[in-house]
Write a protein that holds these residues in place. Sequence first.
Motif, PDB file in Angstrom:
ATOM      1  N   ARG A 160      90.352 -46.526  42.971  1.00 56.62           N
ATOM      2  CA  ARG A 160      88.961 -46.128  42.967  1.00 56.62           C
ATOM      3  C   ARG A 160      88.059 -45.922  44.322  1.00 56.62           C
ATOM      4  O   ARG A 160      88.049 -46.901  44.960  1.00 56.62           O
ATOM      5  N   TYR A 161      88.012 -44.405  44.588  1.00 57.58           N
ATOM      6  CA  TYR A 161      87.064 -43.631  45.288  1.00 57.58           C
ATOM      7  C   TYR A 161      85.643 -43.188  44.766  1.00 57.58           C
ATOM      8  O   TYR A 161      85.493 -42.460  44.615  1.00 57.58           O
ATOM      9  N   GLY A 162      84.901 -44.970  44.822  1.00 57.20           N
ATOM     10  CA  GLY A 162      83.649 -44.363  44.970  1.00 57.20           C
ATOM     11  C   GLY A 162      83.565 -44.057  43.229  1.00 57.20           C
ATOM     12  O   GLY A 162      83.984 -45.460  42.534  1.00 57.20           O
ATOM     13  N   ASP A 163      82.838 -43.125  42.548  1.00 56.39           N
ATOM     14  CA  ASP A 163      83.565 -42.867  40.787  1.00 56.39           C
ATOM     15  C   ASP A 163      84.601 -42.240  40.697  1.00 56.39           C
ATOM     16  O   ASP A 163      84.788 -42.076  39.634  1.00 56.39           O
ATOM     17  N   THR A 164      85.740 -42.020  41.193  1.00 55.56           N
ATOM     18  CA  THR A 164      86.699 -41.179  41.275  1.00 55.56           C
ATOM     19  C   THR A 164      88.052 -41.910  41.180  1.00 55.56           C
ATOM     20  O   THR A 164      87.850 -42.829  42.304  1.00 55.56           O
ATOM     21  N   VAL A 165      88.430 -42.706  39.547  1.00 51.29           N
ATOM     22  CA  VAL A 165      89.451 -43.173  39.192  1.00 51.29           C
ATOM     23  C   VAL A 165      90.991 -42.375  40.109  1.00 51.29           C
ATOM     24  O   VAL A 165      90.905 -41.708  39.429  1.00 51.29           O
ATOM     25  N   PRO A 198     101.669 -33.535  39.621  1.00 50.78           N
ATOM     26  CA  PRO A 198     100.623 -32.395  40.122  1.00 50.78           C
ATOM     27  C   PRO A 198      99.843 -32.779  41.057  1.00 50.78           C
ATOM     28  O   PRO A 198      99.543 -33.747  41.172  1.00 50.78           O
ATOM     29  N   SER A 199      98.731 -32.295  41.830  1.00 56.54           N
ATOM     30  CA  SER A 199      97.961 -32.515  43.377  1.00 56.54           C
ATOM     31  C   SER A 199      97.102 -33.089  42.446  1.00 56.54           C
ATOM     32  O   SER A 199      95.894 -32.911  41.434  1.00 56.54           O
ATOM     33  N   GLY A 200      96.553 -34.040  43.287  1.00 55.71           N
ATOM     34  CA  GLY A 200      95.385 -34.552  42.682  1.00 55.71           C
ATOM     35  C   GLY A 200      95.479 -36.150  41.627  1.00 55.71           C
ATOM     36  O   GLY A 200      94.856 -36.169  40.860  1.00 55.71           O
ATOM     37  N   GLY A 259      97.426 -38.784  41.875  1.00 57.11           N
ATOM     38  CA  GLY A 259      96.981 -39.688  42.802  1.00 57.11           C
ATOM     39  C   GLY A 259      98.554 -41.150  43.214  1.00 57.11           C
ATOM     40  O   GLY A 259      98.294 -41.782  43.437  1.00 57.11           O
ATOM     41  N   LYS A 260      99.757 -39.732  43.177  1.00 57.06           N
ATOM     42  CA  LYS A 260     101.084 -39.951  43.761  1.00 57.06           C
ATOM     43  C   LYS A 260     100.390 -40.429  45.344  1.00 57.06           C
ATOM     44  O   LYS A 260     100.784 -41.893  45.488  1.00 57.06           O
ATOM     45  N   SER A 261      99.936 -40.241  46.007  1.00 55.95           N
ATOM     46  CA  SER A 261      99.548 -40.706  47.425  1.00 55.95           C
ATOM     47  C   SER A 261      98.854 -41.782  47.305  1.00 55.95           C
ATOM     48  O   SER A 261      99.140 -42.364  48.471  1.00 55.95           O
ATOM     49  N   SER A 262      97.793 -41.919  46.946  1.00 55.89           N
ATOM     50  CA  SER A 262      97.293 -43.169  46.984  1.00 55.89           C
ATOM     51  C   SER A 262      98.121 -44.354  46.317  1.00 55.89           C
ATOM     52  O   SER A 262      97.503 -45.511  46.843  1.00 55.89           O
ATOM     53  N   THR A 263      98.540 -44.157  45.464  1.00 56.23           N
ATOM     54  CA  THR A 263     100.121 -45.314  45.168  1.00 56.23           C
ATOM     55  C   THR A 263     100.672 -45.782  45.821  1.00 56.23           C
ATOM     56  O   THR A 263     101.210 -47.007  46.530  1.00 56.23           O
TER      57      THR A 263
HETATM   58  P1  ADP Z   1      98.048 -36.364  44.970  1.00 55.64           P
HETATM   59  O1  ADP Z   1      99.215 -37.360  46.824  1.00 55.64           O
HETATM   60  O2  ADP Z   1      99.498 -36.657  43.988  1.00 55.64           O
HETATM   61  O3  ADP Z   1      97.744 -34.918  45.704  1.00 55.64           O
HETATM   62  P2  ADP Z   1      95.549 -38.637  45.227  1.00 55.64           P
HETATM   63  O4  ADP Z   1      96.165 -39.992  46.011  1.00 55.64           O
HETATM   64  O5  ADP Z   1      96.036 -37.941  46.840  1.00 55.64           O
HETATM   65  O6  ADP Z   1      96.524 -37.637  44.214  1.00 55.64           O
HETATM   66  O7  ADP Z   1      94.741 -38.373  44.832  1.00 55.64           O
HETATM   67  C1  ADP Z   1      94.395 -38.599  43.969  1.00 55.64           C
HETATM   68  C2  ADP Z   1      92.699 -38.739  43.684  1.00 55.64           C
HETATM   69  O8  ADP Z   1      92.337 -39.155  44.904  1.00 55.64           O
HETATM   70  C3  ADP Z   1      92.189 -37.309  44.087  1.00 55.64           C
HETATM   71  O9  ADP Z   1      91.207 -36.732  43.381  1.00 55.64           O
HETATM   72  C4  ADP Z   1      91.545 -36.932  45.570  1.00 55.64           C
HETATM   73  O10 ADP Z   1      90.534 -35.809  45.103  1.00 55.64           O
HETATM   74  C5  ADP Z   1      91.145 -38.675  45.410  1.00 55.64           C
HETATM   75  N1  ADP Z   1      91.002 -39.066  46.706  1.00 55.64           N
HETATM   76  C6  ADP Z   1      92.589 -39.550  47.712  1.00 55.64           C
HETATM   77  N2  ADP Z   1      92.057 -39.918  48.613  1.00 55.64           N
HETATM   78  C7  ADP Z   1      90.604 -39.964  48.737  1.00 55.64           C
HETATM   79  C8  ADP Z   1      89.855 -40.105  49.868  1.00 55.64           C
HETATM   80  N3  ADP Z   1      90.306 -40.825  50.915  1.00 55.64           N
HETATM   81  N4  ADP Z   1      88.279 -39.888  49.348  1.00 55.64           N
HETATM   82  C9  ADP Z   1      87.763 -40.159  47.754  1.00 55.64           C
HETATM   83  N5  ADP Z   1      88.636 -39.381  47.746  1.00 55.64           N
HETATM   84  C10 ADP Z   1      90.618 -39.843  47.646  1.00 55.64           C
END
Ligand code: ADP
Length: 328
Positions: free
Chosen positions: A16-21, A41-43, A45-49
Amino acid sequence: MDRTATDLEIANLTKRYGDTVAVDSISHRFAAGSYVCLLGPSGCGKSSTLRMIAGHETVSDGDIVLDGQMIAQVPAAKRKTSMMFQNYALFPHLTVLQNVGFSLKMRGEASAARDAAAREMLDLVDMRDFAARFPSMLSGGQEQRVALARALITKPSVLLLDEPLSALDPFLRDRMRAELRRFQRELGITFIHVTHSQTEAMALADEVIVMNAGTIQQAGPPREVYAKPKTAFVAQFLGGHNVVKLADGLISLRRDKVQLTTGTDAKVEAAVTGIEFQGAFVSLSARGMGDQDFHALLPEEAFFASPVSLGQTIGLTWAPEASHRLTQ
Ligand code: ADP
Ligand code: MG
């Protein structure tokens, strides 16, 4: 639980980033020594994982288990994982050799030992002759190989690659794609490769994990996922399918299995809305069954043997095994 030495497992992993899951309680077991692509697709959650597995991002909830150990709270440098970044992130003021040996320097290894290890890695990626150069004197493909050598020098069990081919031109991308697969086979370690390109994922992966909106939609060998997408999202994102609404639910239908017919076996009557020559195939679009768009990929010779024209009403048919039910 029975695990081989380098199996990696994520359980209810959440970011979670604040309210964003960004990552919503995903679970998966990665087989040791496999090439896995996280596709979506972009956004989604791939990079976060990937960053949570690497230890570059804190885990909001859930566990990461590597080699039988819970590593979610272990610092990145102490994990048996290593990450190669999207833009390679090479240090411009260090030579190729110094870049590759950098992690060993951080670990306090003596310079002779780390130079020897770095040369060994440069051999692996065919870059020994470039040891004394600075990154600005390298081509994109060469930079990528140096970044790979740098990520591999710590002998990780799992290599994490975030969109590793996206900075390359299409010709180089295809070549480096094959090289990545070759390195993975030679090293025998697990590669987890993030991409938004379905062709890249299908070309490379032993297993593809399709993500959408922070969740895993489907995981499996690429051929299996392509043959039997579970959801409309997967069918549409992979491409090559029609998603059709029937009175009693949704089906996916392979575009390359749709045929034209003038007989009574037509399942749909449709008006031709587009004809595109694509070399080996002609891509035909037609509208029917209410206002639904159908796409057929027809072998070029078959199409031109009895061509149809825009606006013409045609019959479409397919074998029962070309379609299957979608769960949502
Ligand atoms: P992907 O790699 O699939 O494009 P991300 O994992 O980068 O996706 O992002 C997933 C979601 O988390 C998106 O909505 C993105 O805007 C949000 N997000 C990613 N990094 C941050 C961050 N450091 N702070 C706030 N929101 C973030
Ligand atoms: Mg990303």
